[in-house]
Enzyme design. Structure first.
Site, PDB file in Angstrom:
ATOM      1  N   GLY A 110       4.972  -2.260  -5.513  1.00  0.00           N
ATOM      2  CA  GLY A 110       3.503  -1.958  -6.151  1.00  0.00           C
ATOM      3  C   GLY A 110       3.877  -0.582  -7.060  1.00  0.00           C
ATOM      4  CB  SER A 116       2.252   3.435  -9.044  1.00  0.00           C
ATOM      5  OG  SER A 116       1.997   2.550  -9.945  1.00  0.00           O
ATOM      6  CG  ASP A 161       3.710 -12.829 -10.479  1.00  0.00           C
ATOM      7  OD1 ASP A 161       2.843 -12.714  -9.377  1.00  0.00           O
ATOM      8  OD2 ASP A 161       3.422 -12.878 -11.408  1.00  0.00           O
ATOM      9  CB  ILE A 189       0.217  -5.319  -4.770  1.00  0.00           C
ATOM     10  CG1 ILE A 189       0.285  -6.263  -3.636  1.00  0.00           C
ATOM     11  CG2 ILE A 189       1.750  -4.619  -5.016  1.00  0.00           C
ATOM     12  CD1 ILE A 189       1.279  -7.398  -3.986  1.00  0.00           C
ATOM     13  CE1 TYR A 252     -11.854  -0.926  -4.420  1.00  0.00           C
ATOM     14  CE2 TYR A 252     -12.479  -1.642  -2.208  1.00  0.00           C
ATOM     15  CZ  TYR A 252     -11.513  -1.154  -3.201  1.00  0.00           C
ATOM     16  OH  TYR A 252     -10.132  -1.263  -2.978  1.00  0.00           O
ATOM     17  CE  LYS A 259      -7.577  -2.652  -1.319  1.00  0.00           C
ATOM     18  NZ  LYS A 259      -6.215  -2.714  -1.499  1.00  0.00           N
ATOM     19  CB  THR A 290      -3.814   4.169 -10.389  1.00  0.00           C
ATOM     20  OG1 THR A 290      -4.694   3.116  -9.529  1.00  0.00           O
ATOM     21  CG2 THR A 290      -3.514   5.184  -9.145  1.00  0.00           C
ATOM     22  CB  ALA A 292      -5.009  -0.856  -9.453  1.00  0.00           C
TER      23      ALA A 292
HETATM   24  N1  LIG Z   1      -6.439   3.897  -7.109  1.00  0.00           N
HETATM   25  C1  LIG Z   1      -7.172   4.118  -6.124  1.00  0.00           C
HETATM   26  O1  LIG Z   1      -8.326   4.792  -6.197  1.00  0.00           O
HETATM   27  C2  LIG Z   1      -7.067   3.494  -4.626  1.00  0.00           C
HETATM   28  C3  LIG Z   1      -7.677   3.934  -3.559  1.00  0.00           C
HETATM   29  C4  LIG Z   1      -7.681   3.315  -2.338  1.00  0.00           C
HETATM   30  C5  LIG Z   1      -6.638   2.186  -2.309  1.00  0.00           C
HETATM   31  N2  LIG Z   1      -6.060   1.870  -3.398  1.00  0.00           N
HETATM   32  C6  LIG Z   1      -5.025   0.695  -3.284  1.00  0.00           C
HETATM   33  O2  LIG Z   1      -3.643   1.250  -3.703  1.00  0.00           O
HETATM   34  C7  LIG Z   1      -2.838  -0.137  -4.005  1.00  0.00           C
HETATM   35  C8  LIG Z   1      -1.953   0.527  -5.195  1.00  0.00           C
HETATM   36  O3  LIG Z   1      -3.013   0.428  -6.230  1.00  0.00           O
HETATM   37  P1  LIG Z   1      -2.821   1.685  -7.205  1.00  0.00           P
HETATM   38  O4  LIG Z   1      -4.028   2.157  -7.498  1.00  0.00           O
HETATM   39  O5  LIG Z   1      -1.506   2.452  -6.997  1.00  0.00           O
HETATM   40  O6  LIG Z   1      -2.688   1.162  -8.674  1.00  0.00           O
HETATM   41  P2  LIG Z   1      -1.332   0.462  -9.948  1.00  0.00           P
HETATM   42  O7  LIG Z   1      -2.033  -0.305 -10.804  1.00  0.00           O
HETATM   43  O8  LIG Z   1      -0.446   1.513 -10.021  1.00  0.00           O
HETATM   44  O9  LIG Z   1      -0.683  -0.564  -8.412  1.00  0.00           O
HETATM   45  C9  LIG Z   1      -1.343  -1.720  -8.408  1.00  0.00           C
HETATM   46  C10 LIG Z   1       0.037  -2.699  -8.221  1.00  0.00           C
HETATM   47  O10 LIG Z   1      -0.148  -3.979  -7.792  1.00  0.00           O
HETATM   48  C11 LIG Z   1       0.712  -4.672  -8.398  1.00  0.00           C
HETATM   49  N3  LIG Z   1       0.304  -6.027  -8.624  1.00  0.00           N
HETATM   50  C12 LIG Z   1      -0.765  -6.787  -8.973  1.00  0.00           C
HETATM   51  N4  LIG Z   1      -0.794  -8.274  -8.895  1.00  0.00           N
HETATM   52  C13 LIG Z   1       0.541  -8.253  -8.412  1.00  0.00           C
HETATM   53  C14 LIG Z   1       1.229  -9.454  -8.207  1.00  0.00           C
HETATM   54  N5  LIG Z   1       0.838 -10.673  -8.641  1.00  0.00           N
HETATM   55  N6  LIG Z   1       2.547  -9.364  -7.601  1.00  0.00           N
HETATM   56  C15 LIG Z   1       3.041  -8.289  -7.521  1.00  0.00           C
HETATM   57  N7  LIG Z   1       2.418  -7.129  -7.598  1.00  0.00           N
HETATM   58  C16 LIG Z   1       1.138  -7.063  -8.144  1.00  0.00           C
HETATM   59  C17 LIG Z   1       0.790  -4.199  -9.915  1.00  0.00           C
HETATM   60  O11 LIG Z   1       2.089  -4.704 -10.467  1.00  0.00           O
HETATM   61  C18 LIG Z   1       1.013  -2.616  -9.464  1.00  0.00           C
HETATM   62  O12 LIG Z   1       2.149  -2.353  -9.169  1.00  0.00           O
HETATM   63  C19 LIG Z   1      -3.793  -1.237  -4.223  1.00  0.00           C
HETATM   64  O13 LIG Z   1      -3.699  -1.973  -3.038  1.00  0.00           O
HETATM   65  C20 LIG Z   1      -5.260  -0.482  -4.426  1.00  0.00           C
HETATM   66  O14 LIG Z   1      -6.172  -1.147  -3.988  1.00  0.00           O
HETATM   67  C21 LIG Z   1      -6.195   2.507  -4.632  1.00  0.00           C
END
Ligand SMILES: NC(=O)c1ccc[n+]([C@@H]2O[C@H](COP(=O)([O-])OP(=O)(O)OC[C@H]3O[C@@H](n4cnc5c(N)ncnc54)[C@H](O)[C@@H]3O)[C@@H](O)[C@H]2O)c1
Length: 351
Positions: A110, A116, A161, A189, A252, A259, A290, A292
């Site tokens: 991820g 990230s 992926d 991810i 959301y 989730k 981030t 995402a």
């Molecule tokens: N940013 C926030 O506010 C937040 C809060 C709570 C939870 N999260 C969760 O944290 C996790 C990481 O997200 P983040 O915020 O670091 O954003 P990010 O964009 O840095 O990371 C998301 C990752 O998902 C990967 N991804 C998406 N589709 C994919 C696929 N088909 N195959 C492999 N990888 C894939 C992307 O390449 C990326 O590395 C996610 O599960 C997100 O829901 C984020």
């Protein structure tokens, strides 16, 4: 821009002087909003427009931390380059003397870039001595992930992926060949097609639902399945969740449904693999800016609300999430499993 030109103002809502805990200072320079927060034990952060660009950990006290961050802010204002982004500089890992995870090997899935959550986890795990395998989504992502993987001295760096047939299996096969075992896995991810994420849950299409649940939930179940035979001496599985699984959080939408399924899967898998010494956790960070998160409308409002309402009156950083996750991988946490651990400054306890 000389230091004297920056007019730092303290946050009047926080206590100041002796006995105060975290203090916050703000300055507006042109279009940039700068914020420094400093803690009495000599730790502090500098943020520019909500993005953390520097973190000082080992200053003598709050005053010294503030001075160091002030200098970094001046440098930023002169060059518009964050310390991390200086040409030729490579990402730095925090220096930690106690290598509490030395000897452990883990897979981090991820990392898209240095914002990230997975990168925050990777930094913490590596700083504590763990050896890491990392993946990147595709060739486009590789150029952002490669320098980070290099900083982590990762012996295994592979494309993944999760929607591409065979790629998940290939990663675990490689780990089996190179390491023969695995101690932890961080699944960080999530994905939802824009029309599914930005519409009402009640309108979601079958495809939108399936893709969201597939990438954001099923892949964790599958990774647990693939990790199980490599965790002969036990291990810890992590995934990232969010409060929108429990409460209706505006915008959301279908990701909240995914989730909720993910947190439930954590409990079932924890029960199933617990007898083998494999522990399973969801980490639930507060909002973080981030890549995402950029897909969620009005995300800035979510950040503002989180900061105002959380008991800690502070947004979390990817480093906060990283160290909390790393703690749960340590043997000291061996009897903690099936949790959804909130790293959100306490936001979730407030009505
Ligand atoms: N940013 C926030 O506010 C937040 C809060 C709570 C939870 N999260 C969760 O944290 C996790 C990481 O997200 P983040 O915020 O670091 O954003 P990010 O964009 O840095 O990371 C998301 C990752 O998902 C990967 N991804 C998406 N589709 C994919 C696929 N088909 N195959 C492999 N990888 C894939 C992307 O390449 C990326 O590395 C996610 O599960 C997100 O829901 C984020």
């Amino acid at each position: 821009m000389s230091p004297s030109r920056v007019d730092w103002k303290s946050n009047g809502q926080l206590a100041v002087g002796k006995g105060a805990t975290v203090q916050e200072f703000m300055a507006v320079v042109g279009a940039d909003r700068l914020a420094i927060d400093v803690a009495p034990w000599g730790e502090g952060r500098l943020k520019v427009n909500g993005h953390e660009i520097a973190h000082v950990r080992e200053a003598k006290d709050r005053r010294q931390a503030f001075r160091e961050l002030q200098k970094i802010a001046d440098h930023y204002l002169q060059t518009r380059a964050a310390p991390f982004e200086k040409p030729g500089s490579s990402p730095k890992l925090p220096a930690v003397k106690a290598k509490l995870l030395e000897g452990k090997k883990g897979l981090i899935v991820g990392i898209a870039n240095d914002q990230s959550i997975a990168w925050g986890c990777a930094k913490a795990f590596r700083a504590l001595g763990a050896e890491l395998a990392v993946t990147y989504l595709n060739d486009k992502a590789k150029k952002f992930v490669d320098p980070l993987a290099h900083a982590l001295e990762a012996p295994i760096v592979m494309p993944l992926d999760v929607r591409a047939a065979g790629q998940m299996e290939a990663v675990f096969e490689k780990i089996g060949k190179v390491w023969g075992s695995l101690d932890f896995l961080v699944h960080s991810i999530a994905f939802s097609p824009k029309e599914a994420l930005q519409g009402r849950v009640v309108d979601v299409s079958r495809d939108g639902f399936a893709t969201t649940l597939d990438v954001s939930c099923w892949t964790f179940i599958r990774m647990a399945h693939l990790a199980e035979p490599l965790m002969r001496k036990g291990g810890t599985l992590f995934t990232m969740s969010y409060y929108g699984s429990q409460m209706v959080v505006k915008n959301y939408n279908i990701m909240g449904v995914a989730k909720a399924a993910l947190e439930c899967a954590v409990r079932y898998i924890a029960a199933e693999l617990g007898p083998k010494g494999i522990r399973v956790h969801a980490i639930s960070p507060g909002p973080l800016a981030t890549r995402a998160a950029s897909g969620i409308p009005e995300f800035d409002a979510l950040l503002d609300r989180a900061k105002a309402k959380a008991p800690a009156r502070s947004l979390v950083s990817i480093d906060d999430v990283g160290v909390a996750t790393a703690f749960l991988a340590h043997d000291a946490a061996r009897l903690i499993t099936g949790e959804t651990l909130y790293v959100d400054g306490g936001y979730h306890i407030i009505d």
